[in-house]
Design a protein around this motif. Sequence first.
Motif: not given
Length: 152
Positions: A60-61, A78-79, A145-150
């Motif tokens: 979680p970021i 939060g990395f 590769d990065v995905t970020a989901d709220r």
Amino acid sequence: MRKTLFVLSMLSIPILGCGDSDATAAEDQVDPAGVWTFGIVVTVANGVCAGDEGDASAHPITITKTGSAPPYSVTASGFLGVTTNVLTGTFDENNRLVISGSYPEGGGTTSPTHNLIATGPDRMEGTETWNWTSASGSCPDSKSDVTADRIP
């Protein structure tokens, strides 16, 4: 070494074919502030990290913003699951997040740059370029590769 620090996630983290070049920005302005799960999959690992391709992590970021209109100044913390691992940058009027900085990892220092596009109000996709350095070696010009989901 970066490889030993990645925790394989039980989450499904899709691997993006060509980074953010395939992502289409959301038509409406997205608010980047909030908590996001950043899923990261190593695609290129050089130097002492060679062989780490495919390693995955998810954390979680928390993204905070300043300003009343884009481009916003943003702070992402939060990395690696550590609140003091912080990257800073901008979120612009084209729904692009660019953050960079450095933090300690595995006896060395990781210096990443994330370049993500918000494809909707709760999703960002793109790439991370990173270097890891320590007294025992380095991992120059590596990529994930990065995905970020709220997180609601």
